[in-house]
Scaffold this motif. Structure first.
Motif, PDB file in Angstrom:
ATOM      1  N   VAL A 641       0.861  -1.193   0.000  1.00 49.88           N
ATOM      2  CA  VAL A 641       0.000   0.000   0.000  1.00 49.88           C
ATOM      3  C   VAL A 641       0.895   1.239   0.000  1.00 49.88           C
ATOM      4  CG1 VAL A 641      -1.746   1.274   1.297  1.00 49.88           C
ATOM      5  CG2 VAL A 641      -1.835  -1.217   1.200  1.00 49.88           C
ATOM      6  N   ALA A 642       0.686   2.109  -0.989  1.00 52.25           N
ATOM      7  CA  ALA A 642       1.577   3.262  -1.189  1.00 52.25           C
ATOM      8  C   ALA A 642       1.604   4.191   0.023  1.00 52.25           C
ATOM      9  CB  ALA A 642       1.170   4.024  -2.442  1.00 52.25           C
ATOM     10  N   THR A 643       0.452   4.358   0.692  1.00 51.33           N
ATOM     11  CA  THR A 643       0.416   5.258   1.858  1.00 51.33           C
ATOM     12  C   THR A 643       1.277   4.697   3.004  1.00 51.33           C
ATOM     13  OG1 THR A 643      -1.734   4.206   2.232  1.00 51.33           O
ATOM     14  CG2 THR A 643      -1.762   6.479   1.482  1.00 51.33           C
ATOM     15  N   ASP A 644       1.280   3.365   3.160  1.00 55.51           N
ATOM     16  CA  ASP A 644       2.128   2.725   4.191  1.00 55.51           C
ATOM     17  C   ASP A 644       3.606   2.923   3.848  1.00 55.51           C
ATOM     18  OD1 ASP A 644      -0.146   1.863   5.419  1.00 55.51           O
ATOM     19  OD2 ASP A 644      -0.003  -0.236   4.788  1.00 55.51           O
ATOM     20  N   ILE A 645       3.929   2.761   2.551  1.00 54.98           N
ATOM     21  CA  ILE A 645       5.327   2.918   2.112  1.00 54.98           C
ATOM     22  C   ILE A 645       5.791   4.353   2.367  1.00 54.98           C
ATOM     23  CG2 ILE A 645       6.862   2.904   0.083  1.00 54.98           C
ATOM     24  CD1 ILE A 645       5.094   0.581  -1.032  1.00 54.98           C
ATOM     25  N   GLN A 646       4.914   5.337   2.055  1.00 56.71           N
ATOM     26  CA  GLN A 646       5.278   6.741   2.267  1.00 56.71           C
ATOM     27  C   GLN A 646       5.456   7.039   3.762  1.00 56.71           C
ATOM     28  OE1 GLN A 646       6.213   8.962  -0.036  1.00 56.71           O
ATOM     29  NE2 GLN A 646       5.920   7.295  -1.515  1.00 56.71           N
ATOM     30  N   ALA A 647       4.638   6.376   4.608  1.00 57.14           N
ATOM     31  CA  ALA A 647       4.762   6.572   6.071  1.00 57.14           C
ATOM     32  C   ALA A 647       6.111   6.041   6.555  1.00 57.14           C
ATOM     33  CB  ALA A 647       3.618   5.863   6.797  1.00 57.14           C
ATOM     34  N   LEU A 648       6.520   4.874   6.044  1.00 57.81           N
ATOM     35  CA  LEU A 648       7.822   4.296   6.422  1.00 57.81           C
ATOM     36  C   LEU A 648       8.968   5.161   5.891  1.00 57.81           C
ATOM     37  CD1 LEU A 648       7.242   0.454   5.926  1.00 57.81           C
ATOM     38  CD2 LEU A 648       7.841   1.592   8.066  1.00 57.81           C
ATOM     39  N   LYS A 649       8.807   5.656   4.676  1.00 54.03           N
ATOM     40  CA  LYS A 649       9.840   6.520   4.080  1.00 54.03           C
ATOM     41  C   LYS A 649      10.055   7.752   4.962  1.00 54.03           C
ATOM     42  CE  LYS A 649      10.795   9.431   0.047  1.00 54.03           C
ATOM     43  NZ  LYS A 649      10.363   9.926  -1.277  1.00 54.03           N
ATOM     44  N   ALA A 650       8.929   8.386   5.360  1.00 58.17           N
ATOM     45  CA  ALA A 650       9.023   9.588   6.203  1.00 58.17           C
ATOM     46  C   ALA A 650       9.684   9.262   7.540  1.00 58.17           C
ATOM     47  CB  ALA A 650       7.633  10.173   6.420  1.00 58.17           C
ATOM     48  N   LEU A 660      11.065   0.818  14.709  1.00 61.02           N
ATOM     49  CA  LEU A 660      11.020  -0.643  14.897  1.00 61.02           C
ATOM     50  C   LEU A 660       9.601  -1.100  15.209  1.00 61.02           C
ATOM     51  CD1 LEU A 660      14.336  -1.333  16.861  1.00 61.02           C
ATOM     52  CD2 LEU A 660      13.851  -1.717  14.447  1.00 61.02           C
ATOM     53  N   LEU A 661       8.881  -0.294  16.001  1.00 64.76           N
ATOM     54  CA  LEU A 661       7.487  -0.618  16.314  1.00 64.76           C
ATOM     55  C   LEU A 661       6.634  -0.539  15.046  1.00 64.76           C
ATOM     56  CD1 LEU A 661       5.547  -1.271  18.655  1.00 64.76           C
ATOM     57  CD2 LEU A 661       5.135   1.197  18.870  1.00 64.76           C
ATOM     58  N   MET A 662       6.879   0.502  14.244  1.00 58.82           N
ATOM     59  CA  MET A 662       6.144   0.650  12.975  1.00 58.82           C
ATOM     60  C   MET A 662       6.380  -0.554  12.065  1.00 58.82           C
ATOM     61  SD  MET A 662       6.588   4.594  11.727  1.00 58.82           S
ATOM     62  CE  MET A 662       5.633   4.434  10.215  1.00 58.82           C
ATOM     63  N   LEU A 663       7.634  -0.970  11.962  1.00 58.47           N
ATOM     64  CA  LEU A 663       7.984  -2.110  11.091  1.00 58.47           C
ATOM     65  C   LEU A 663       7.279  -3.380  11.542  1.00 58.47           C
ATOM     66  CD1 LEU A 663      11.817  -1.528  10.547  1.00 58.47           C
ATOM     67  CD2 LEU A 663      10.085  -1.536   8.759  1.00 58.47           C
ATOM     68  N   SER A 664       7.210  -3.590  12.846  1.00 55.43           N
ATOM     69  CA  SER A 664       6.604  -4.837  13.345  1.00 55.43           C
ATOM     70  C   SER A 664       5.094  -4.867  13.106  1.00 55.43           C
ATOM     71  CB  SER A 664       6.906  -5.022  14.839  1.00 55.43           C
ATOM     72  OG  SER A 664       6.336  -3.946  15.567  1.00 55.43           O
ATOM     73  N   ASP A 665       4.468  -3.664  12.999  1.00 58.57           N
ATOM     74  CA  ASP A 665       3.017  -3.596  12.785  1.00 58.57           C
ATOM     75  C   ASP A 665       2.634  -3.510  11.308  1.00 58.57           C
ATOM     76  OD1 ASP A 665       2.506  -3.719  15.430  1.00 58.57           O
ATOM     77  OD2 ASP A 665       2.226  -1.557  15.720  1.00 58.57           O
ATOM     78  N   MET A 666       3.590  -3.169  10.473  1.00 57.25           N
ATOM     79  CA  MET A 666       3.292  -2.843   9.074  1.00 57.25           C
ATOM     80  C   MET A 666       3.130  -4.108   8.222  1.00 57.25           C
ATOM     81  SD  MET A 666       2.819   0.035   7.479  1.00 57.25           S
ATOM     82  CE  MET A 666       3.755   1.390   8.160  1.00 57.25           C
ATOM     83  N   ASP A 667       2.247  -4.024   7.197  1.00 57.89           N
ATOM     84  CA  ASP A 667       2.089  -5.113   6.230  1.00 57.89           C
ATOM     85  C   ASP A 667       3.439  -5.387   5.562  1.00 57.89           C
ATOM     86  OD1 ASP A 667       0.582  -6.857   4.285  1.00 57.89           O
ATOM     87  OD2 ASP A 667       1.306  -5.338   2.886  1.00 57.89           O
ATOM     88  N   ILE A 668       3.784  -6.656   5.424  1.00 59.58           N
ATOM     89  CA  ILE A 668       5.124  -7.035   4.950  1.00 59.58           C
ATOM     90  C   ILE A 668       5.377  -6.559   3.521  1.00 59.58           C
ATOM     91  CG2 ILE A 668       4.613  -9.362   4.041  1.00 59.58           C
ATOM     92  CD1 ILE A 668       7.639  -8.316   6.230  1.00 59.58           C
TER      93      ILE A 668
END
Length: 813
Positions: A641-650, A660-668
């Motif tokens: 999902v592009a919005t998830d990718i942009q959130a991780l990028k930011a 690390l918490l974001m990564l563990s919750d995020m869709d793989i």
């Protein structure tokens, strides 16, 4: 304005509707051209509309001339001792053609000088009004159309001489065309007058739209449009079934509802079949091989009366004979070959190469496209004859499977009787397939005309917002399909929104387009019942709640702004937005203006700042994928999902403490997408701009020892941060490929995903001599994929060993 000559599809249904299939055309133009408003622009548009119509009118007159050409010699022989046709047969087949020709020749001769000597005062409404007033001739032609076709067909069957004449009528090309003549069948030409009335009506609508209300032509065009529309509505019902129906020996009408090419699994191998759905029977056929000059015919493989046809439920269906799926890397190879051949054909045409060489390339391209079409579908579609055996088709698109199922089920609601066709009846039915078929060519791009749209190449960004119209709460999700290489494939899937009637996904996807022309959205209800497993592919069957399709119109899509739209499907409305980035734009690497983040910043700057050998973002994404995504089907291939990718990028750019918490919750898939985006947005590729030409030359070497020497030397030449990161990623991708039986990602698949990302140079201007972005893509991608594949297939490469080993030449390649 080019003239596009479309032959009929389902039937010669005359339509006063636009291509969108909206409401009938109103004689009143849309608002916006009130007296004096943008009159100059409107009059200029009138000229463009008229120029296009004039060009098509010339072609139409040439077609009528070609139809009339054999009439005089046929009439001359009719009174001799050896007539080809009788006078009555000639008058039936060519009924009213001469009158129609004279009407249009006069119209063309009067309109042509007005368009050629154009000025704002020119009037031509009276010409269109006169043309509309002569539509009675068309009414007589339409009333005779069915008899004319049947007579021509009977005469062809009984007289070889007439058959030869009717199969190859020579139509003159337009004055400025390179083609002097084209061959067309009599049946196709007899359809042209029917098609023409619709065309003329649509042109009248366009002219009105661009004619100021106070222009003297306005009331005349309005009157002509009213007459044309009344004419169309009066004859539509009469001619609708004529081209799609066959009469059975018992005198009943059996109508063709749908036909198309499907892949059947027969005796554990794939066969391309042409499937015909009639009002009471489904017939599966293959085109017979015939010698030159003979009529093409179909051979019936099997048929099922619809009264006997059932769709087995997942628990009822038997496990199918094992059909080995075609290896993904071989399918990717085929796509690369097709793209390369397409480039070669375009180059030959640009250089005015020999037609024989172009035909040879086209033949090669068709062979590869045919193999791809045959071997790519994997979605099972099983049908069963309650009195006998089951048949299994493989489709590439769930949308297509749903269309076939719905069309059959709709017909089954009628009171249908079971029957057995006699050999004569079967022969008549199979014989009618060639004449009635609506899909004439195998759906591959090499069958397209040169002037057809090549489709879009690049990236389509789609946000699936929400859906409304569900009658009860359900677990709902959407999938997105686009066409490429002649067939549709599923490209993205939203998350499941549980127990709701109004799901709000608001998920963005980036979808790669390869010559795509349509986007399909399917809405599903998720099934969690493990007993509903399809034994043909061991997948749980989810229920399609609705489906819809839109054309990807380059003018609408190719803007910098988002375009929001709604697709209506079975009472459900799905809202989505999209924008398109052409491939030449998406190929550019843009350095970040902020050097404090990690995206768009040189890898040497990031590793020095972090005091690390491999950037933190690479290490964390790889660790998370190996922890919980290594067995995910399509990992690195399926869009996150592009919005998830942009959130991780930011978060990575801001060095967020909660990363690390974001990564563990995020869709793989979003994490995998973030890693790909990082490498794609590097200001220069990981394997560097400087060494790119050398990598291209090295991978092309034939001698294995020379290639090994060169490819290892090139790695040694990389800056240390680039080399260490590359080797780290290489070992990770090899571990992902070890799980290929589960995740379906082979070394070749991973090379296809990562090759261009790691190698694509930051400057594409050097490719300006190539004709299109598609050429740039196909030209270099194969080599980029091969470079990465070489290293993936190589035994483990150690940084220390590589640096210590001085056997490699240090000269430039």
């Amino acid at each position: 304005m080019p003239y596009i000559d479309e032959s009929p599809t389902m039937s010669p249904q005359l339509s006063a509707r636009g291509q969108g299939g909206g409401d009938g055309i109103s004689p009143t133009p849309p608002e916006g051209l009130a007296p004096g408003v943008e009159a100059g622009k409107g009059l200029e548009m009138r000229k463009l509309v008229l120029s296009g119509f004039l060009a098509s009118e010339e072609i139409y007159i040439n077609q009528l001339e070609a139809l009339l050409l054999p009439m005089k010699p046929l009439k001359a022989t009719a009174t001799t001792s050896q007539p080809v046709l009788t006078i009555q047969q000639i008058e039936t087949i060519f009924y009213k053609i001469q009158d129609i020709y004279e009407i249009h020749k006069e119209f063309y001769d009067n309109l042509c000088p007005k368009v050629q000597q154009w000025d704002s005062q020119v009037t031509m409404g009276h010409l269109f009004q006169k043309l509309a007033s002569q539509l009675g001739v068309y009414k007589a032609f339409v009333d005779n159309y069915k008899v004319a076709l049947e007579t021509a067909e009977k005469c062809s069957q009984s007289n070889n001489q007439f058959q030869k004449i009717s199969e190859e009528l020579k139509v003159k090309g337009p004055k400025d065309s390179k083609d002097s003549h084209t061959s067309v069948t009599m049946e196709a030409l007899l359809y042209k007058p029917i098609d023409r009335v619709t065309r003329s009506t649509l042109v009248l609508h366009d002219l009105l739209k661009h004619t100021p209300v106070d222009h003297p032509d306005y009331p005349l065009l309005q009157d002509a449009l009213r007459i044309s529309q009344n004419f169309l509505s009066s004859i539509n019902e009469d001619i609708d079934p004529r081209r799609t129906a066959v009469t059975t020996p018992k005198g009943e009408t059996r109508q063709l509802v749908k036909d198309g090419f499907l892949v059947e699994v027969s005796e554990s191998s794939r066969k391309l079949r042409h499937v015909f759905l009639f009002t009471d029977v489904l017939l599966c056929a293959k085109l017979k091989k015939t010698s030159a000059g003979k009529h093409q015919q179909y051979d019936c493989k099997w048929y099922i009366p619809l009264a006997d046809l059932v769709f087995p439920s997942p628990e009822e269906s038997e496990a199918s004979p094992q059909v080995h799926p075609f290896p993904d890397h071989e399918l990717e190879d085929m796509k690369m070959k097709i793209s390369a051949l397409k480039s070669e054909i375009q180059k030959e045409k640009a250089n005015k190469g020999q037609s024989r060489a172009i035909e040879r390339l086209k033949k090669k391209m068709f062979e590869n496209e045919f193999l791809l079409l045959l071997n790519s579908p994997t979605i099972p579609f099983r049908i069963h004859n309650r009195n006998g055996k089951s048949y299994l088709f493989l489709l590439s698109s769930d949308y297509e499977r749903s269309e076939w199922r719905e069309a059959i089920q709709k017909l089954q609601k009628k009171d249908l009787q079971a029957f057995v066709l006699s050999s004569v009846e079967l022969q008549v039915l199979t014989g009618s397939c060639f004449k009635l078929r609506t899909v004439h060519n195998i759906p591959v791009t090499s069958n397209k005309d040169d002037d057809e749209s090549p489709g879009l190449y690049g990236f389509l960004h789609v946000i699936v917002h929400s859906a409304k119209g569900f009658k009860q709460s359900a677990n709902l999700y959407c999938t997105l399909e686009v066409d490429s290489f002649g067939y549709f494939v599923s490209k993205a899937k939203t998350r499941v929104f549980r127990d709701t009637t109004e799901p709000k996904w608001d998920e963005e996807f980036e979808i790669e387009l390869e010559g795509s022309q349509s986007l399909r959205i399917l809405c599903y209800e998720k099934c969690y019942d493990k007993t509903k497993v399809n034994k043909d592919n061991n997948e749980i069957v989810d229920k399609i709640m609705g489906k819809g399709q839109i054309q990807l119109d380059p003018q609408t899509v190719e803007t910098k702004n988002w375009h929001t739209d709604v697709i209506e499907m079975n009472g459900i409305k799905v809202e989505f937005s999209m924008k398109f980035t052409s491939r030449d734009m998406s190929l550019k690497r843009t350095p970040s203006k902020k050097q404090t983040g990690v995206f768009g910043v040189k890898i040497s700057v990031v590793t020095k700042r972090e005091r690390s050998k491999v950037p933190y973002i690479v290490r964390q994404c790889v660790e998370e994928v190996e922890k919980r995504g290594i067995e995910e089907v399509g990992i690195y291939r399926i869009s996150g999902v592009a919005t998830d990718i942009q959130a991780l990028k930011a978060a990575f750019d801001a060095n967020n403490k909660d990363i690390l918490l974001m990564l563990s919750d995020m869709d793989i898939n979003a994490i995998a997408g973030t890693l790909k985006l990082y490498f794609r947005e590097l200001p220069e590729p990981l394997l560097t701009d400087r060494l790119y030409p050398a990598f291209m030359e090295g991978i092309a070497l034939s001698d294995p020892a020379a290639k090994e020497n060169c490819m290892m030397h090139l790695l040694r030449t990389l800056p240390d941060p680039n080399l260490i990161t590359f080797l780290f990623l290489l070992e990770h991708l090899k571990r992902v490929a070890e799980k290929e039986p589960i995740n379906k990602m082979s070394l070749h698949n991973l090379a296809t995903v990562f090759g261009p990302t790691l190698l694509r140079p930051s400057e594409v201007e050097s490719k300006a001599h190539l004709t299109s972005a598609a050429d740039i893509w196909s030209h270099d991608v194969m080599a980029q994929v091969q470079v990465l594949l070489y290293y993936l297939q190589h035994p483990p490469i150690s940084f220390a060993e590589l640096k210590r080993n001085t056997l490699y030449f240090s000269t430039d390649v």
